[in-house]
Structure formats: C-alpha cells, structure tokens
Design an enzyme around this catalytic site. Structure first.
Site, PDB file in Angstrom:
ATOM      1  N   GLU A 138      35.836  35.486  51.908  1.00 55.82           N
ATOM      2  CA  GLU A 138      36.793  35.404  51.138  1.00 55.82           C
ATOM      3  C   GLU A 138      37.365  36.706  50.719  1.00 55.82           C
ATOM      4  O   GLU A 138      36.634  37.720  50.288  1.00 55.82           O
ATOM      5  CB  GLU A 138      36.809  34.634  49.821  1.00 55.82           C
ATOM      6  CG  GLU A 138      37.835  34.406  48.999  1.00 55.82           C
ATOM      7  CD  GLU A 138      37.823  33.750  47.702  1.00 55.82           C
ATOM      8  OE1 GLU A 138      36.797  32.997  47.680  1.00 55.82           O
ATOM      9  OE2 GLU A 138      38.400  33.955  46.779  1.00 55.82           O
ATOM     10  N   SER A 173      43.233  35.012  47.317  1.00 54.03           N
ATOM     11  CA  SER A 173      43.341  33.683  46.885  1.00 54.03           C
ATOM     12  C   SER A 173      44.821  33.542  46.198  1.00 54.03           C
ATOM     13  O   SER A 173      45.122  34.908  45.892  1.00 54.03           O
ATOM     14  CB  SER A 173      42.278  33.577  45.562  1.00 54.03           C
ATOM     15  OG  SER A 173      42.280  32.356  45.141  1.00 54.03           O
ATOM     16  N   ARG A 186      29.635  41.736  46.662  1.00 52.09           N
ATOM     17  CA  ARG A 186      29.568  41.248  45.004  1.00 52.09           C
ATOM     18  C   ARG A 186      29.310  42.405  44.174  1.00 52.09           C
ATOM     19  O   ARG A 186      28.401  42.771  44.181  1.00 52.09           O
ATOM     20  CB  ARG A 186      28.794  40.064  44.753  1.00 52.09           C
ATOM     21  CG  ARG A 186      29.159  39.365  43.419  1.00 52.09           C
ATOM     22  CD  ARG A 186      28.137  38.138  43.437  1.00 52.09           C
ATOM     23  NE  ARG A 186      28.570  37.081  44.745  1.00 52.09           N
ATOM     24  CZ  ARG A 186      29.679  36.250  44.791  1.00 52.09           C
ATOM     25  NH1 ARG A 186      30.417  36.289  43.561  1.00 52.09           N
ATOM     26  NH2 ARG A 186      29.779  35.410  45.665  1.00 52.09           N
ATOM     27  N   ARG A 239      33.766  42.627  36.500  1.00 57.15           N
ATOM     28  CA  ARG A 239      33.404  41.063  36.550  1.00 57.15           C
ATOM     29  C   ARG A 239      31.812  41.127  36.397  1.00 57.15           C
ATOM     30  O   ARG A 239      31.158  41.908  36.713  1.00 57.15           O
ATOM     31  CB  ARG A 239      33.603  40.455  37.615  1.00 57.15           C
ATOM     32  CG  ARG A 239      35.098  40.334  37.868  1.00 57.15           C
ATOM     33  CD  ARG A 239      35.438  39.451  39.125  1.00 57.15           C
ATOM     34  NE  ARG A 239      36.719  39.243  39.194  1.00 57.15           N
ATOM     35  CZ  ARG A 239      37.601  38.596  39.969  1.00 57.15           C
ATOM     36  NH1 ARG A 239      36.752  37.688  41.006  1.00 57.15           N
ATOM     37  NH2 ARG A 239      38.891  38.725  40.216  1.00 57.15           N
ATOM     38  N   ARG A 282      36.402  44.098  49.761  1.00 52.40           N
ATOM     39  CA  ARG A 282      36.305  43.139  50.718  1.00 52.40           C
ATOM     40  C   ARG A 282      36.991  43.617  51.885  1.00 52.40           C
ATOM     41  O   ARG A 282      36.734  43.364  53.203  1.00 52.40           O
ATOM     42  CB  ARG A 282      36.869  41.748  50.124  1.00 52.40           C
ATOM     43  CG  ARG A 282      36.283  41.006  49.210  1.00 52.40           C
ATOM     44  CD  ARG A 282      34.850  40.429  49.727  1.00 52.40           C
ATOM     45  NE  ARG A 282      33.867  40.069  48.521  1.00 52.40           N
ATOM     46  CZ  ARG A 282      33.843  38.793  48.120  1.00 52.40           C
ATOM     47  NH1 ARG A 282      34.452  37.882  48.653  1.00 52.40           N
ATOM     48  NH2 ARG A 282      33.066  38.531  47.060  1.00 52.40           N
TER      49      ARG A 282
END
Lengths: 503, 503
Positions: A413, A416, A341, A326, A467
């Site tokens: 987070e 998802s 990130r 990403r 994460r």
C-alpha cells in the site's frame, strides 16, 4: 497495461496488506478495545488529566465534546444502520444507543414540562394575592426549581452516555462497497506492469546499504526500533518527492499548507481516531492533552472546526506537508523490515471540504490525481475499492493504491483516499451556509437565510515518502546496484538521473 | 558595509535577546532547578518508569549512564575549574565533586586491596595443608568475599553520586570569551546595513495576514498557543529555504541527513540538555523514555555514540534537516508574538566531529558558512562572541548571529554556532583512534595501537526557518505589501521573484 475491472470481477493478486496510510483502518483491524468505562463510572466527574490551560476533554466527563449526531435519522433507519454495523464488523451497541436516545428524548420533554410549570408559577406570582397564597406559590416554585436542577443534571449525564455510545457508530457505506474482509476488496484499475529484471533483484534495505542511504541500527540505539536516518541521496530523494508532489497537486488548485504536528487529543478523536485506546496508533505527550499527529488529515480537518463557511468558498482544497508519527502498536509479523513500517515519516496529504452533493465527484478526482502521479513515476499499481470491514469508522468509501514492490515480491500500500462524508464534520462542527434560501418557509430561523448544513470531508495520500522510496529503489534498480531516477523527479534532484555508489 | 570589531571594542546595539536556537543557553538562563534527589534517596534503587523495552535511564539508579569525566584533570586544575564555574554562574558543587572523588578513589583502592587478599587466600588453598588450616582459610575467604560484595556495592553507589554531581560541571571556556552576562557579549563582525523604508514598516504578522501566509488563531484552537499553520507562499518559502540551505551546505562537503525526532531521554542528557528539569525545554512522551528533539544536534550527536572512529574518517561533517519541538516553558514577555517563539519549527543544522586540535578551525569554518549564507540573502546582521554566562553547559565557545528585523526594530537571533570540545563526546562515548602509534611506548595497550582519544563536536544552525521567514518578510517588504524574494532563493521558488497578494 490497463485492465478494466467490471463490477463483480475480483482479481485476486497476492497482496501485502500494509494498512498504514489508511490510518483509521489500520486501527480498526486491531481488536477493538477502547477503554469504555462502566456506565456508573461514566456518571462520576473525572479529574482533569492535564494542566489548567486545557480542558479535560479526553475524559468521559461533563465537558467531553459532543458530536452533532442525527439521532432521528438513525432511529428512522435503524435496520440500515444495524446492517451497516454488521457489515463493518463493528461492536457498537445500536440497541443501547436507541434506548438511551429514547430515554434522553423523554427526559428532555420532562425537563421542558417542568420548566413550563415553573414559568407558570413565576407568572402567577406577578399578580395580587393573599400572603398565604404567595407563600404557597413560593414553596411550589422552590420545589419545582430543585426538581428541575436534578432533572437537568440527569439530562446532562444521560447525554454524555448517549454520546459515548453513539460516537462509536461507524459512517454509513457506499452501496458499491464490497461487503466483507480484505479478500473482498475489489480492484478498480490496474496500471502498468511489473518490470522484468535480468539479474537477481535486491530489496530496498540491501540497495540502501550498498548506496549508504539509511541507518536503522544506530537509530535503534538512539531512538528505538523502526526509526531511521536517511543519508546522502535518500535525503535528496525525499526532498525531491515532497517538492514534486506539492508542485503537482498545487497545479491542480490545492492550497499548500504546513501544519502543527502536536494537536489536542479531542481533535484526534473528532477525526475518528482513538488516542487513548489499547493498541492506539497515537503518541501522547506527558502531562498534557496533546498528541503527535499520525497524519496531516487531523490538523487540516481542524482548520475549519466550529465554523460556518460561505457556500461560495467551497470546495476548499488543501495539500499539506507534515511529519507523521505512529506507534504501530499491535503491528507484528513479517511486514516490518526497513521502511515498510516506521514510527516517523514525511507525508504529503490532500484534503477537501465540499458540499455533500459533490463528495463522490471529488473522491474520483482525488484518486485520479494519485493515479496520474504514480503513473508518471512509472509505477505498476492497482487501485482497490476497499471492503466494508476495512474501511475504518469515518470512511463512507475508501480507495487504496497498492504498488508493485519487486524486492518484497508483492504489492504494498502506498496511498489511501477516503470519502468521510459528514462523519468528521459532525464532530468537528464544520458547516456551510447554502446560498439559496428556501422559498417562504415557515420554519426559517433567521429571515431569508437557509439553515447551515454539514460539509463533506475527503482525504487522500499524495505521497507517503518511505513507501515511495521503497518503490523507486526496488523498481528502478540497475544491475550495477545504482538506481535510475524517474524523469519527473530529475529537475528536483538538480538534474541528476541516477543514484549511484559514492566513488 | 563590513565593520570589523577589534578585541575589546564593544558595540552596543539594542538587541532582542531571543535565545532559542542557542538551545543550551536558553535553558541555562533559567533558574537552574533540575530535580536533584537528596543523596539518601539517590541511594535507593528507583523503579523503572518505562515499559520493559527501555532502561530506566532517567532515574538515579544503578543503570544511569556514565560520562567519561577526567577527574584527575579536574583535581589538578581545581582553581581554573572553580573560576570557570563562577564565570558561568553555574551552581555545580566542585568541592562536593572533589570530596566524592577522593572517597571514590580511596574506596576503589580498598576494594582492590580486599580483592588482593581474597586472591591470596585462594592461592594459599591450592597447596597441601591440615584440615583445620583449610577450614580456617575457607572461613577467611568467605568473610573477605562478603566484605568485598558490600564494598563493591558501596563503590557503585558512590560512583552514581559522583557522576550525578560531576555531570553538572560545565565545559571549560575559551580564553577569549568575555566574562559576564549577555551585555558582555562582544560583536565580532557586523555585516550589511539596515534597509531604509520610505513607507511605514510592517511586522511579519501584519505582512503575513495581508498575504494569507499564516494562521495562528486556528492553530491555538487545534493545538495551543505558539503553534501555527503556514499557508500559500509561506510554504514555498519554507521549502525554498530548506532546499537552498541543504544545497549550499552540501556544496561545502557536508553529508545530508534526516533524523529521528523522537529519541531516548538519555541521549538528550548526553548532549547536555535536561529533559526532566523544571522549566525543561523538552517534550516527553507518555509511558516512554522517549522525548521530542529540540534540535537535530541531538540525534546527529547520537549517530556515532559508543564508537571508536578511524582517524582517517575525521572530520565528519553532517547537515541535517529536521522538525524541532520546544516547550518554551518559562519564556514569557514581549518576544513571543508570531513566529519569534514557537513550539515547532523546521531547522537545518550543521554538525562536525573532529580531532581536538582542529575544533577551533572548524568553529571558524562554521561561522563563516553562516555568514556567507546570510550575506548572500542580503541580511543585515552581527556575529557575537557570547559571554561566559550565556554559553550553556556544553559550549567551550559560542558565536550567535543576530539579524536586523525591521518590524521588531531590533536585532533577533537567527543562529548559533557552538564548539563543544569533548563535553558531548565524553558523554556520548565518541572516540577516535589516532593513526600513528607512539614509538615503543611501554604503555601501549594493544600492540602498536595508540589509545583512543575523545573527538570534539561542533554544531551550528544553518537555517532556523521561522526566524528566517521573519527576516525575509520584514526586510524585503515593498510599499504595496508584497515581498521581494532574494536572488538565491528564486530558483527554489520556481523562478518567482515576488510574493504578492493572491488575486
């Protein structure tokens, strides 16, 4: 400690919004600036940007792929669709879509009419007639043919414009989804409790430094910021997490997969992402129409593109391990240190293709699997029902899991789970043939076969490795700087129970 | 059955040349067509091709990185260097390099001379003198300064040209390396024997189809040819191979790593690859100076770039797991079916940084580790001492392992171990400080510290997953189409001993 949250109860806990596994929403949160050509430009055929082996699919050109959008439904439900667009803070122009559709519908009728006339002329010419009459018919036929070609050309262009606008319309929204921005998201469930420490708590970067687990500085030289090497026990931890997660999800009947990490940009678009927008999350390959995937959701969705599946095959449940890439363009601010990130990471993803009537059930199943896994790792986390502005275009409903990260002193987070209903399947062309044919219907196309219907697709993060590493390091740190390894992972780390300093 | 091969004995087996893990050689085997600008163009400053965050390092501009090439040594050994260039079939232009070097050397002296004159003038001006004399000196000083600036500019440009040409000179060659093309490669060792089958042998594609292990067709739609999904037990096999390999190599004292898979193109070049040549193996990212790695050798080499290591740290031994990406441009012909030649694959790579006097020892150690691992998997293979034309620019010596693949009815390359001596370290800037200072040497620069020396680097494939999968499927196929799993991998596959059809 579980706390049930009734509908309407909002528990506001300060929460670090880290939208990365929820890929579409992290893009949607960024000012929507996709390169939309002015309509006049859209009418010109654009040159292919890629070598001859691939189609110019990412241009607004005649060959751009088409989504099977139900325009009639949209027209019949325009208030609901308009309200949904407002609730999601989308800037798609519904009026324009409806105008273009009417225009298209009428033009299509006109084309059919002219075709009919031309056929009539052709038929007339089969009979006997005078030479001059024949000549007149030939003329007429020729005019009609030319007119038809022009109309068909216009129809194609109009269809392109219609598609361009209509593809931007976001999915409808589950009635229970809270309306509003991120503060409106509702907590469905709270699991576990924050660990208490009798010593000063360190964050994952500090812990990692002492234990020789990461290298960010050299990676910045070699690759750029937000890249990293994992070293020593962090490598074992990544392998353990991936192996354990795959094993847990496979037990629940999911088929394991590894996927290509380079895919054609059209596939990325069909899944609901924008490879070519400003602030795109997607890396593109030079001189090619290929992109790097940001999630295995994309190649797994593509696994059944342009197919009609037998109903007996459904549901199809996959668990896919891949690396994800990403750009994180536009992601600024404090939440960017260390592993929070990054541009590249390993992820285990769950994906389901099912019948429409089953998708809500499987959404619950997916979130339950996540809950079970995170609970068994002893994490303290909450499950959120994401609000309408945070859904991302493909999702009908989205549950996010945020875990407590003591070093950050916030929830972050870690996964998802989205129910995309038929948004992706209408773009990827994935349908199924229902078993039972309707009884003696005059509208049946092929004898007793029911017409194919679009499947529903769902995706959910089983494990986003960086994460999870943050969670494990920060929650399980000991006073001496070592890290306790949660029970379920120990067999996957050769039986070891601690990560400690190398002596 | 072990058969030792004496020097000079050539055993010729028909062998499928699958040059892919030997990354540099597969590139060198292609017509050498790097984009060399004409010298005049090289003198113009080229605009940066990438956003401001990265340097225009892949342009022939003033800022292009410099290799620490030992020009004096080349000059003193020009016959040996020329012979080496011929033996390797390289088109480096040694005469040009030597001419440029002489010019550079002389120009450097001229610059120093003019600097000296300018300093002399500056010194003279410190004393008392008549106004007219002072004025004259100021004039002289100014002229010298302008002349100096021009000369220094020329010196920089000349250095660029010199570097451009000199970087193409391949590494020297071990005296025992056979001279010639691939037919001259010598077999060092032959291990095991081809299995005998009492039933018709299938190739991995057919076996994989029956066992639902791969999907190439859909991957071609989603991504392009030579991409694939692994499914079901193939996923478990990949995980088992990676986990087992990491574990075996770690036992031998190697530090585990995972690495970035996007790196700056300059790092790719410093390792001896050509990201921007025609028929390059390297995928580049649009609007960026980043590339996808074709092997973890690159980011691991970069781990210690621009460093001086303490001698006590050496040897540094790493085992790195990464995905690898290769364009396989220019690779045509029969050896492209199935998993033989793919654009993306998982690989476990060994890498050593060591003192020069130890690199041959560690080369033997690396090949021994490979041989032990492949033997324990029960493979039939041969180890080759690669001939001079097949080495690839960085390698001083290269051992390839080719394993018997019954479905192909040939040997196929499964790994490669290269001793790159100081070729990469001179480009990556990796040196070490010897512990003992030379005794009272007048040339010691800092106190008693010995001047730093360049390390030697070595790299070797521990496991290239697709090639290993081919070997395991084809060698261990049973009559009923199932696959026996070799003993060492069973613990990593949950104790299972067979891959069989799903019921």
């Amino acid at each position: 400690m579980k706390m049930g949250c009734l509908n309407g109860t909002t528990i506001s806990l300060s929460c670090l919004k880290l939208p990365f596994p929820s890929y579409p929403s992290s893009f949607q949160n960024v000012p929507f600036r996709r390169t939309i050509k002015p309509l006049s430009a859209a009418l010109q055929t654009s040159p292919a940007t890629s070598p001859s082996t691939t189609k110019a699919e990412d241009q607004g050109a005649r060959s751009h792929w088409k989504a099977a959008i139900d325009f009639k439904w949209i027209k019949d439900n325009k208030e609901a669709v308009a309200a949904n667009i407002r609730n999601r803070n989308s800037d798609v122009d519904l009026e324009l879509v409806l105008q273009l559709y009417d225009h298209f519908f009428n033009l299509q009728k006109e084309v059919e009419r002219v075709r009919g006339e031309r056929n009539a002329v052709a038929n007339k010419m089969k009979g006997k007639m005078e030479q001059f009459e024949r000549q007149r018919l030939i003329e007429e036929g020729k005019n009609l043919k030319e007119g038809l070609i022009a109309l068909e050309e216009d129809l194609l262009k109009l269809n392109d414009k219609l598609q361009l606008e209509a593809q931007r319309i976001p999915n409808m929204t589950h009635p229970h989804v809270p309306i509003g921005g991120e503060d409106s998201s509702m907590t469905r469930k709270l699991v576990g409790s924050a660990p208490e420490f009798s010593f000063p708590v360190k964050d994952h970067l500090e812990l990692g430094k002492e234990l020789c687990l990461f290298d960010f500085d050299t990676a910045a030289e070699v690759s750029g910021s937000k890249f990293y090497y994992l070293k020593n026990d962090a490598v074992l931890l990544e392998m353990a997490l991936v192996n354990w997660t795959l094993s847990e999800v496979m037990k629940r009947g999911f088929t394991p997969l590894t996927t290509p990490e380079l895919v054609r940009s059209s596939i990325v678009e069909k899944c609901g992402f924008q490879p070519r927008g400003n602030n795109t999350q997607v890396y593109s390959i030079e001189d090619s129409d290929q992109c790097l995937i940001g999630t295995a959701e994309i190649p797994v969705g593509g696994l059944h593109m342009d197919s009609i599946l037998a109903e007996t095959l459904l549901p199809l449940k996959y668990v896919a391990f891949s690396h994800c890439f990403r750009t994180e363009a536009g992601a600024a601010g404090s939440a960017t240190r260390g592993l929070y990130r990054v541009h590249q990471f390993s992820k285990v993803e769950m994906f389901i293709f099912c019948r429409p009537e089953d998708s809500e059930h499987y959404h619950e199943e997916l979130i339950k699997i996540e809950e079970d896994m995170f609970s068994s790792l002893g994490l303290h986390f909450k499950i959120l029902d994401m609000a309408s502005e945070d859904l991302g275009a493909p999702a009908y409903r989205k549950f996010d899991v945020e875990a407590w990260m003591p070093g950050l002193e916030r929830f972050g987070e870690i996964s998802s789970a989205s129910n995309c209903t038929d948004y992706q399947s209408r773009r990827l062309g994935i349908r199924y043939r229902p078993l039972e044919a309707p009884v003696a219907s005059p509208k049946k196309s092929k004898s007793n076969l029911a017409p194919p219907k679009f499947v529903h697709t769902l995706n959910a993060t089983a494990c986003a490795v960086p994460r999870m590493i943050i969670c494990l390091l920060e929650n399980y740190q000991q006073e001496d700087g070592s890290i306790l390894i949660p029970e379920p992972l120990r067999p996957f780390m050769g039986g070891r129970s601690v990560i400690s300093r190398k002596s």
